[in-house]
Design an enzyme around this catalytic site. Sequence first.
Site, PDB file in Angstrom:
ATOM      1  N   ASP A   1      -3.068 -10.607  -2.492  1.00 27.64           N
ATOM      2  CA  ASP A   1      -3.673 -10.075  -1.123  1.00 27.64           C
ATOM      3  C   ASP A   1      -5.141  -9.543  -1.376  1.00 27.64           C
ATOM      4  O   ASP A   1      -5.338  -9.181  -2.498  1.00 27.64           O
ATOM      5  CB  ASP A   1      -2.796  -8.840  -0.859  1.00 27.64           C
TER       6      ASP A   1
ATOM      7  N   HIS B   1       0.939  -1.208   0.155  1.00 27.47           N
ATOM      8  CA  HIS B   1       0.158  -0.091   0.006  1.00 27.47           C
ATOM      9  C   HIS B   1       0.979   1.258   0.002  1.00 27.47           C
ATOM     10  O   HIS B   1       0.301   2.347  -0.201  1.00 27.47           O
ATOM     11  CB  HIS B   1      -0.920  -0.075   1.169  1.00 27.47           C
TER      12      HIS B   1
ATOM     13  N   HIS C   1      -6.463  -7.031  -0.419  1.00 28.26           N
ATOM     14  CA  HIS C   1      -6.720  -5.637  -0.763  1.00 28.26           C
ATOM     15  C   HIS C   1      -5.909  -5.216  -1.658  1.00 28.26           C
ATOM     16  O   HIS C   1      -4.766  -5.922  -2.100  1.00 28.26           O
ATOM     17  CB  HIS C   1      -6.138  -4.948   0.552  1.00 28.26           C
TER      18      HIS C   1
ATOM     19  N   ASP D   1      -4.876 -12.700   3.535  1.00 30.62           N
ATOM     20  CA  ASP D   1      -6.033 -12.072   4.276  1.00 30.62           C
ATOM     21  C   ASP D   1      -7.188 -12.481   3.404  1.00 30.62           C
ATOM     22  O   ASP D   1      -8.508 -12.090   3.786  1.00 30.62           O
ATOM     23  CB  ASP D   1      -6.184 -10.495   4.535  1.00 30.62           C
TER      24      ASP D   1
END
Length: 308
Positions: free
Chosen positions: A159, A122, A161, A243
């Site tokens: 991931d 991120h 996200h 996740d």
Amino acid sequence: MKTALISHAECLGHVTPDGHPERVARLEHLLNALEPLDLNRVSAPMAAEDDILRIHPASYLAGLRAAAPTDGLRAVDGDTWLSPGSLDAAFRGAGAAVRAVDMVLGGDAPNAFAAVRPPGHHAETDTAMGFCLFGNAALAAKHALDHHGLSRVAVVDFDVHHGNGTQDILWEERRTLFISSQQIPLFPGTGQAHETGAFDNVVNIPLPPGSDGSHMRREWETHAFPRLRAFKPELIVISAGFDAHADDPLANLEWQVEDFAWITAELCKLADELCEGRVVSTLEGGYDLNALSASARAHVQELMKAAR
């Protein structure tokens, strides 16, 4: 040769507030799960400042250093924190990514997994966010291109996200292909299919909440694997977040451990077909400790199978 496991105790020195999902226990549990495996264990070096400057401007690094506390905790944004040990941990994480590339491209390991924190995907060019400080996967790609002279590097991110930071850093890097699947809608709000990079070098695969591993497999087989084959990377870098597991508290996908094993095995098969099996993987998310540990172990076991 054995799969390299690259980590460092200083990655445990990045402390977050009580109740924060990106906590020290994540790496402790993961390393405990990997302890019985026959791996080449390597101490992560500190990244050089020039490594960080491949992907982040000097002003960004100076700002992090100015914000780093000598005691206590300091927020960088709403969910990203600095403690006295955070920058050393982040430099070790970036150093692990660089060392992994050096080992794999230098013939010292067939593939490598960087078990580090804080995560990285991120972190945008000049913005720390989403628990992340340095863009480790993007750095691995840039190091392979600029230092080792490769012509094409693929970065793949599973991931839950979206890897907005990796996308931002590599948006105008025509020597890379960035492929990312992610739950949509979900933080950070990017990752739609129409986001394709400055040179059609970005592939985003939105996954609806509640979708499972079979849905993911169809999407990757349809959208990701053909693009990888067409791109013919000389190295595959994986942003390995766990996740998307059904038990993770921060998202709503329904993957199981075997789905992480499947996607890792498929990427290793493609690496064997396209780039002499050369794979570098770095840890991203995963916030249920049991799901993280089991999924990461399955991921590393597939890397080990591919290394034989």
